[in-house]
Design a protein around this motif. Structure first.
Motif, PDB file in Angstrom:
ATOM      1  N   ALA B 401     107.578  62.133  20.027  1.00  0.00           N
ATOM      2  CA  ALA B 401     108.885  62.725  19.701  1.00  0.00           C
ATOM      3  C   ALA B 401     108.751  63.513  18.419  1.00  0.00           C
ATOM      4  O   ALA B 401     107.875  63.224  17.586  1.00  0.00           O
ATOM      5  CB  ALA B 401     109.953  61.644  19.534  1.00  0.00           C
ATOM      6  N   THR B 402     109.620  64.486  18.267  1.00  0.00           N
ATOM      7  CA  THR B 402     109.621  65.268  17.036  1.00  0.00           C
ATOM      8  C   THR B 402     110.980  65.959  16.897  1.00  0.00           C
ATOM      9  O   THR B 402     111.886  65.762  17.718  1.00  0.00           O
ATOM     10  CB  THR B 402     108.465  66.295  17.022  1.00  0.00           C
ATOM     11  OG1 THR B 402     108.352  66.864  15.710  1.00  0.00           O
ATOM     12  CG2 THR B 402     108.688  67.407  18.052  1.00  0.00           C
ATOM     13  N   THR B 403     111.112  66.760  15.867  1.00  0.00           N
ATOM     14  CA  THR B 403     112.350  67.510  15.658  1.00  0.00           C
ATOM     15  C   THR B 403     112.450  68.634  16.687  1.00  0.00           C
ATOM     16  O   THR B 403     111.451  69.070  17.247  1.00  0.00           O
ATOM     17  CB  THR B 403     112.360  68.139  14.257  1.00  0.00           C
ATOM     18  OG1 THR B 403     111.172  68.925  14.104  1.00  0.00           O
ATOM     19  CG2 THR B 403     112.398  67.065  13.180  1.00  0.00           C
ATOM     20  N   TRP B 404     113.674  69.135  16.889  1.00  0.00           N
ATOM     21  CA  TRP B 404     113.868  70.243  17.822  1.00  0.00           C
ATOM     22  C   TRP B 404     113.025  71.446  17.427  1.00  0.00           C
ATOM     23  O   TRP B 404     112.428  72.104  18.282  1.00  0.00           O
ATOM     24  CB  TRP B 404     115.344  70.644  17.879  1.00  0.00           C
ATOM     25  CG  TRP B 404     116.227  69.663  18.571  1.00  0.00           C
ATOM     26  CD1 TRP B 404     117.184  68.872  17.999  1.00  0.00           C
ATOM     27  CD2 TRP B 404     116.245  69.354  19.975  1.00  0.00           C
ATOM     28  NE1 TRP B 404     117.797  68.091  18.950  1.00  0.00           N
ATOM     29  CE2 TRP B 404     117.240  68.363  20.181  1.00  0.00           C
ATOM     30  CE3 TRP B 404     115.535  69.811  21.075  1.00  0.00           C
ATOM     31  CZ2 TRP B 404     117.541  67.834  21.417  1.00  0.00           C
ATOM     32  CZ3 TRP B 404     115.828  69.278  22.337  1.00  0.00           C
ATOM     33  CH2 TRP B 404     116.817  68.300  22.496  1.00  0.00           C
ATOM     34  N   SER B 405     112.939  71.714  16.140  1.00  0.00           N
ATOM     35  CA  SER B 405     112.247  72.945  15.728  1.00  0.00           C
ATOM     36  C   SER B 405     110.736  72.846  15.950  1.00  0.00           C
ATOM     37  O   SER B 405     110.058  73.856  16.024  1.00  0.00           O
ATOM     38  CB  SER B 405     112.549  73.268  14.256  1.00  0.00           C
ATOM     39  OG  SER B 405     112.103  72.225  13.428  1.00  0.00           O
ATOM     40  N   ASN B 406     110.214  71.634  16.063  1.00  0.00           N
ATOM     41  CA  ASN B 406     108.772  71.440  16.235  1.00  0.00           C
ATOM     42  C   ASN B 406     108.391  71.130  17.685  1.00  0.00           C
ATOM     43  O   ASN B 406     107.221  70.922  17.996  1.00  0.00           O
ATOM     44  CB  ASN B 406     108.326  70.278  15.327  1.00  0.00           C
ATOM     45  CG  ASN B 406     106.817  70.169  15.191  1.00  0.00           C
ATOM     46  OD1 ASN B 406     106.127  71.185  15.071  1.00  0.00           O
ATOM     47  ND2 ASN B 406     106.296  68.948  15.212  1.00  0.00           N
ATOM     48  N   TYR B 439     118.193  63.431  20.685  1.00  0.00           N
ATOM     49  CA  TYR B 439     118.891  63.028  19.468  1.00  0.00           C
ATOM     50  C   TYR B 439     119.439  64.299  18.836  1.00  0.00           C
ATOM     51  O   TYR B 439     118.940  65.388  19.118  1.00  0.00           O
ATOM     52  CB  TYR B 439     117.913  62.338  18.512  1.00  0.00           C
ATOM     53  CG  TYR B 439     117.192  61.187  19.171  1.00  0.00           C
ATOM     54  CD1 TYR B 439     117.751  59.924  19.212  1.00  0.00           C
ATOM     55  CD2 TYR B 439     115.970  61.382  19.810  1.00  0.00           C
ATOM     56  CE1 TYR B 439     117.116  58.867  19.853  1.00  0.00           C
ATOM     57  CE2 TYR B 439     115.327  60.335  20.456  1.00  0.00           C
ATOM     58  CZ  TYR B 439     115.902  59.078  20.475  1.00  0.00           C
ATOM     59  OH  TYR B 439     115.275  58.048  21.116  1.00  0.00           O
ATOM     60  N   PRO B 440     120.406  64.185  17.944  1.00  0.00           N
ATOM     61  CA  PRO B 440     120.883  65.405  17.285  1.00  0.00           C
ATOM     62  C   PRO B 440     119.763  66.175  16.587  1.00  0.00           C
ATOM     63  O   PRO B 440     119.797  67.405  16.548  1.00  0.00           O
ATOM     64  CB  PRO B 440     121.917  64.875  16.279  1.00  0.00           C
ATOM     65  CG  PRO B 440     122.426  63.608  16.905  1.00  0.00           C
ATOM     66  CD  PRO B 440     121.231  63.006  17.607  1.00  0.00           C
ATOM     67  N   THR B 441     118.762  65.458  16.084  1.00  0.00           N
ATOM     68  CA  THR B 441     117.729  66.141  15.299  1.00  0.00           C
ATOM     69  C   THR B 441     116.441  66.421  16.069  1.00  0.00           C
ATOM     70  O   THR B 441     115.545  67.068  15.535  1.00  0.00           O
ATOM     71  CB  THR B 441     117.371  65.321  14.042  1.00  0.00           C
ATOM     72  OG1 THR B 441     116.952  64.014  14.460  1.00  0.00           O
ATOM     73  CG2 THR B 441     118.576  65.190  13.128  1.00  0.00           C
ATOM     74  N   GLY B 442     116.315  65.921  17.284  1.00  0.00           N
ATOM     75  CA  GLY B 442     115.069  66.151  18.009  1.00  0.00           C
ATOM     76  C   GLY B 442     115.049  65.467  19.356  1.00  0.00           C
ATOM     77  O   GLY B 442     116.097  65.045  19.869  1.00  0.00           O
ATOM     78  N   ALA B 443     113.872  65.344  19.924  1.00  0.00           N
ATOM     79  CA  ALA B 443     113.759  64.805  21.276  1.00  0.00           C
ATOM     80  C   ALA B 443     112.369  64.230  21.498  1.00  0.00           C
ATOM     81  O   ALA B 443     111.442  64.477  20.721  1.00  0.00           O
ATOM     82  CB  ALA B 443     114.030  65.907  22.301  1.00  0.00           C
ATOM     83  N   GLY B 476     102.606  66.592  13.581  1.00  0.00           N
ATOM     84  CA  GLY B 476     103.836  66.064  12.997  1.00  0.00           C
ATOM     85  C   GLY B 476     104.699  65.256  13.950  1.00  0.00           C
ATOM     86  O   GLY B 476     105.861  64.975  13.651  1.00  0.00           O
ATOM     87  N   GLY B 477     104.175  64.844  15.094  1.00  0.00           N
ATOM     88  CA  GLY B 477     104.941  63.981  15.994  1.00  0.00           C
ATOM     89  C   GLY B 477     104.741  62.518  15.643  1.00  0.00           C
ATOM     90  O   GLY B 477     103.883  62.167  14.826  1.00  0.00           O
ATOM     91  N   THR B 478     105.539  61.661  16.255  1.00  0.00           N
ATOM     92  CA  THR B 478     105.300  60.226  16.108  1.00  0.00           C
ATOM     93  C   THR B 478     104.279  59.811  17.164  1.00  0.00           C
ATOM     94  O   THR B 478     104.256  60.369  18.272  1.00  0.00           O
ATOM     95  CB  THR B 478     106.591  59.407  16.262  1.00  0.00           C
ATOM     96  OG1 THR B 478     106.254  58.009  16.126  1.00  0.00           O
ATOM     97  CG2 THR B 478     107.265  59.601  17.627  1.00  0.00           C
TER      98      THR B 478
END
Lengths: 525, 525
Positions: B401-406, B439-443, B476-478
């Protein structure tokens, strides 16, 4: 922030005639306010900082970023609980940090912690100084010297990601400054606790703060995506994704760590576009139980407004629910406030769904005005506390949370503990309550208590506070929903997390702060 | 659960002709499936449990609740990752726990842990056995003996609170059994990971599971209200309210602790009324980026459906998006699935708002059918993996998972790592991806990879897995969004939480499990 009261001087206004009448009628209090002292007249305990320590800290932060001035020490002598404010009014010498240090950035914070660990200096991390639980009191523990580590210079936005809706904010940014910087990008954080005007981003994280728009935007802990933390054992950075299954979520060890495990220096937060529109709607309910059930139906349906609050009959009656002013036009029963923020479509859909549920549950729509008035006055209540204290009236707040099914009983038990413990001292109180934070499974209860002061009001309040803490633990509530632990709630931490939970906290502290310099006397028993 | 594959025998069906055609075309694989072995023919490493240890454990759980039978040991010999399943197919002697212990309740779990700590026996807590990261592999670490602690007998509901919407469930309850018991009270948990049919409540908590309805009901960690945990150092109970500011949230240390810090025996969860209605709507988007931006607009507006998924072009093309069957009727571009659960009013309001946003973002409404088909087949994919493995096709999944922008960059990096690492071995893969948690900040990003097996498919996959893990950390992902750490992701934990984070986990483990018996070799490096 003024040294002996809440806020800024301009915020302090005399009480209205109607409030004075009420105080005279209920508590027999009248007369003129006690005169405030000039800060220069306040005796402070002498600083124990040695010249060697001064030089050592200057080597880290530079000569202009450390102070042993009377003014700076007094401004860092504690937080804003009623006992804190009453102590400021006392004639005795005040305790205060032996120095105030203003690091410029994460690296300086890390270096200050290293120096203090090596030189047996206790460190009290200091954000906005708004703690109401003794969280920033200059407790030195087993150390001769304690410094306040003021984080105000960590006040930047290092990263904005409008696509993901995240922003990385310095720990020292105050609420208004953070909102101002975000607004320049069309964004908002939406975290509005009563301390909003003075408290800091780092403090919000360190205390698990919860704002008045928590129904819509979540608690501060919900907003935290990433943390940067300085500890005596080094730096730790946590949070690589919106969600993860990579083991325990260590962010949750530091959110709420109250400066005892490390110093939060930067926080990446979920933010959102500034709302297109805001809808306001107030409601009245015949009684608190009906109103609470109505709020529950809305939250459990997944239709929560942005703000969702309910005042009980007493709070509604004295009109604390609508503004910081006691008196004005009264609403019958219990007043509830809803606001809805977002896109036009979202506000329309959500307010229609929530409104239908509130009406079906017995709510009577009162229109926009009471909700707008509430929003207008929502940061003013702490100022009124100062005016009451000046008049010889004791005023304090406390809060808890529990499940919906236990809410009425917990409210009754806390009210009884406050009423009995103060009445037994000859000062029967007025106890008001509201629900300000709601969840699918339960809600918070926020109490305001007012009574006539005794000669030793700190001892008077201590007796009441002890009774309430015991009552909350016995009735199954949490010892604090959003005020944190500090010194004041520390006795009840074993009741909250058990002896083994306390051992876990101590084990983490030993690893990160082996010298035990970080905020001694707070949080961990 | 069968010993050498996913699920129950009835779930295993032969692959369709269209899939076989596709496998022949793409991978040159054909011919008949490898014959499965009878479980009695599988050589197991001999049990090291001594008669004294047998007697000691019998004294705790009773003679009928401990087993060293071949069948029981084989059924607890590991989880269901592709390497696990490939190992079962190997001719070598299989490692297995030296005994399987079936405690009846929390007190027996506590006593077993006490006995094992005193007698140097490693303990692998075992729920449904569905781990795909080596989480229940019988790793004995520095101990001669390892037992599987099977929690299936902790299968009750001890408390139901329909007003608050909470239920306290035993750790050993499987997903379907929990839903069945809740349905008798008109309630539902709403946690539907792909492992739903076999995995357990305790396992969901211990691994930070996330279900397919996470957009509506949250991740499992969001549902956890209260935990009861047995550790070698005693019992810990955590969670006194829906939310609290009483210091660090220690629940979050145990959610995701994977049996390495304690054994979760009971979980109080947020539940909800069984939905009045369910709305289904599928969408197509011209490409993955357009679809991802559409999902983002819905989640960030606060209008998330209950289920919200998006398959990429490849997954949509092979129709894995719609069912467990590869082949059927194709959808152009990228298929998205939405479902909406709740009251009639909530479903109507939410689906209207979300639908308008998806359409505005370039979505083409496809009607209900593809969404209903997806729901119908949603637990079948693991069965198909077995059929592929039997045919000499490597098939595995992984997620991040990561932020939308990434998101786009992370997807490209993971795809490249999989493609390159397998192509370099002469087995270019088919890589499919979907977003299943938003999520609001990523997926999240969930990948399915299929390639021709080499002679040593475990080594083949190990090379690919290492490349992907490194790529995820670098991008930068989990390292895992919902599969947990186990043995397989442990090498990347320092990349996730840093060396100091690892030291914190070790400090907590030392306090709770000083002998180090709990699930050695998992989670903590």
């Amino acid at each position: 922030m003024v040294w002996d009261a809440w806020g800024i001087p301009a915020g302090h206004k005399p009480l209205s005639a109607s409030i004075r009448n009420l105080l005279t009628q209920v508590f027999g209090v009248s007369g003129d306010p006690v005169a405030r002292r000039d800060e220069g007249d306040v005796p402070l305990r002498e600083s124990t900082l040695t010249p060697t320590q001064w030089d050592g800290l200057v080597a880290v932060v530079g000569v202009g970023s450390i102070s042993v001035d009377h003014h700076d020490r007094l401004l860092h002598a504690g937080g804003k609980s009623t006992p804190d404010l009453l102590r400021r009014r006392a004639a005795d010498p005040q305790d205060a940090p032996d120095a105030v240090v203003f690091p410029a950035d994460h690296e300086q914070v890390l270096a200050v912690l290293g120096y203090c660990a090596d030189n047996a200096i206790a460190v009290v991390p200091f954000g906005g100084g708004t703690s109401v639980v003794g969280g920033v009191d200059p407790v030195r523990g087993r150390f001769d010297t304690v410094i306040a580590l003021d984080l105000r210079r960590l006040d930047g936005i290092s990263e904005i990601d409008p696509v993901s809706g995240t922003a990385t904010l310095g720990a020292g940014l105050t609420g208004p400054k953070a909102e101002e910087l975000l607004a320049a990008h069309g964004l908002s954080l939406g975290h509005f606790p009563q301390s909003f005007e003075f408290a800091s981003i780092g403090g919000f994280a360190a205390t698990r703060s919860s704002g008045q728009a928590s129904a819509g935007y979540g608690r501060f802990d919900d907003m935290v995506q990433r943390l940067e933390i300085a500890t005596p054992s080094g730096t730790i950075e946590l949070g690589r994704a919106p969600a993860s299954a990579a083991g325990p979520d260590l962010r949750e060890l530091f959110v709420g760590s109250e400066g005892a495990l490390g110093v939060i220096t930067g926080v990446t937060l979920r933010v959102h576009p500034a709302p297109e529109t805001i809808g306001y709607q107030a409601w009245s309910f015949p009684d608190f139980e009906t109103g609470a059930a109505a709020l529950r139906s809305v939250v459990q349906a997944g239709a929560a407004p942005t703000v969702l609050r309910l005042s009980d009959e007493v709070e509604t009656g004295v009109n604390l629910a609508r503004s910081a002013d006691i008196g004005g036009e009264a609403v019958a029963g219990c007043l509830a406030i809803t606001t809805f923020e977002g896109t036009e479509a979202h506000v329309a859909a959500r307010s229609a769904e929530a409104g239908a549920l509130l009406a079906a549950a017995g709510g009577n729509a009162l229109g926009q005005t009471p909700a707008e008035e509430w929003e207008h006055g929502r940061f003013a209540a702490p100022y009124m506390r100062d005016a009451l204290l000046d008049l010889g009236v004791l005023c304090e707040t406390l809060e808890t949370a529990t499940t919906w099914s236990n809410l009425t009983e917990l409210k009754a038990k806390v009210t009884a503990a406050l009423t009995d413990s103060l009445a037994e001292q000859g000062t029967p109180p007025l106890v008001m309550c509201h629900i300000s934070h709601t969840y699918p499974t339960g809600a918070s209860l926020y109490f305001t208590v007012i009574a006539k002061q005794l000669d030793d009001p700190i001892a008077q309040w201590h007796i009441a506070k002890r009774a309430v803490g015991d009552a909350i633990v016995a009735a199954g509530g949490t010892i604090t929903h959003h005020h944190a632990v500090g010194t004041d709630h520390r006795p009840w931490i074993p009741g909250e997390i058990g002896d083994l939970g306390v051992r876990v906290l101590r084990a983490v502290k030993r690893e990160l702060d082996p010298a035990g310099i970080l905020n001694p006397g707070k949080l961990i028993p």
